[in-house]
Design an enzyme around this catalytic site. Structure first.
Site, short mmCIF file in Angstrom:
data_model
loop_
_atom_site.label_atom_id
_atom_site.label_comp_id
_atom_site.label_asym_id
_atom_site.label_seq_id
_atom_site.Cartn_x
_atom_site.Cartn_y
_atom_site.Cartn_z
N GLU A 148 61.38 -6.29 21.39
CA GLU A 148 60.03 -6.76 21.09
C GLU A 148 59.09 -5.58 20.82
O GLU A 148 58.88 -4.74 21.69
CB GLU A 148 59.48 -7.56 22.27
CG GLU A 148 58.05 -8.03 22.05
CD GLU A 148 57.42 -8.63 23.30
OE1 GLU A 148 56.23 -9.02 23.22
OE2 GLU A 148 58.08 -8.69 24.34
N GLU A 239 53.42 -16.86 25.80
CA GLU A 239 53.29 -15.72 26.71
C GLU A 239 51.85 -15.24 26.58
O GLU A 239 51.51 -14.53 25.63
CB GLU A 239 54.26 -14.59 26.35
CG GLU A 239 54.19 -13.45 27.35
CD GLU A 239 54.73 -12.14 26.81
OE1 GLU A 239 55.22 -11.34 27.63
OE2 GLU A 239 54.64 -11.91 25.60
#
Length: 261
Positions: A148, A239
């Site tokens: 990520e 998130e």
């Protein structure tokens, strides 16, 4: 595309209770959090019980104090061992894989002292070595390790989708995008998603302000249309920070995202 929400955002005493709420709120799955000290492996009995009860848990997002791009070799080794363990566990659950940044909060080239103690070539070598080890382990277990990119103030190693794609030298090493970080780093988020399409295995979603989608200025219609156009059929995992109580905010957020799907 399906919606997931990270477990710590959900009310409930157990994963089963959290999943009931998540489904009622409009989500399809729970994204787990993987702490260090082999805590995630210690949850295996709990996780298998939840799986048997129908809880859908496709991914785990690393939640540790140090990462695979750490400057310290001992901490870097520990991070690799922790992620190997998390890959094994998520494979036992029949999940997709593990999401990790190269590092978080370790260094920024945009804040003093500006120059890290390790050069770019060594950065690439260290990160490439770690991902090779994790990629091999992921491949043996039939899951993915997903890198990520984080924004420039939280990580100096990998900031854009294209930079993450450069490390995808194995089928088991893929990219996880995050709309918050992309808002800071990508010149054209839609174009970046399209260019990363062959390597994009997971998406985490939050607003320009790191709160829930719909509370900022991101162009959700454009980005979700792009994901649809490139054939992305994975999860959009929430998130973020929640502005408001989860019992109110989470159903609103799921409904907001689904307007564009």
């Amino acid at each position: 595309m399906k919606l997931a929400v990270q477990e710590h955002l959900l009310p409930g005493r157990s994963l089963q209770e959290k999943f009931v709420f998540a489904q009622e709120a409009g989500f399809d799955a729970i994204e787990l959090r993987g702490r260090g000290d082999f805590h995630f492996a210690g949850r295996l009995t709990e996780l298998k019980r939840a799986l048997a009860d129908g809880v859908v848990m496709p991914t785990v997002c690393v939640d540790m104090p140090h990462f695979i791009g750490d400057f310290d070799p001992a901490r870097r080794t520990d991070a690799i061992q922790q992620l190997r363990s998390q890959l094994t566990v998520i494979a036992e659950l029949g999940g997709l894989g593990v999401v990790t940044p190269a590092s978080w909060g370790q260094f920024s080239r945009h804040l003093p002292p500006f120059e890290p103690p390790r050069g770019p070539a060594e950065d690439r070598a260290v990160l490439g070595e770690a991902l090779a080890v994790l990629g091999e382990h992921a491949q043996r277990n039939g899951v993915l390790i997903m890198l990520e990119p984080l924004n420039r103030y939280e990580n100096h190693l990998v900031n854009t989708l294209a930079e993450a794609v450069a490390y995808c030298s194995m089928e088991s090493v893929k990219v996880a995008g995050d709309t918050y970080h992309m808002n800071i780093e990508e010149d054209d988020p839609c174009r970046s998603l399209a260019e990363a399409a062959p390597y994009l295995a997971h998406m985490q979603v939050s607003e320009s302000n790191r709160n829930q989608p719909g509370s900022g200025h991101l162009d959700w219609a454009a980005q979700l249309a792009t994901l649809d156009a490139i054939g992305y059929d994975g999860y959009l995992a929430l998130e973020c920070r929640l502005r408001g109580e989860p019992e109110i905010v989470l159903p609103q957020t799921a409904a907001f995202i689904r307007k564009f799907l």
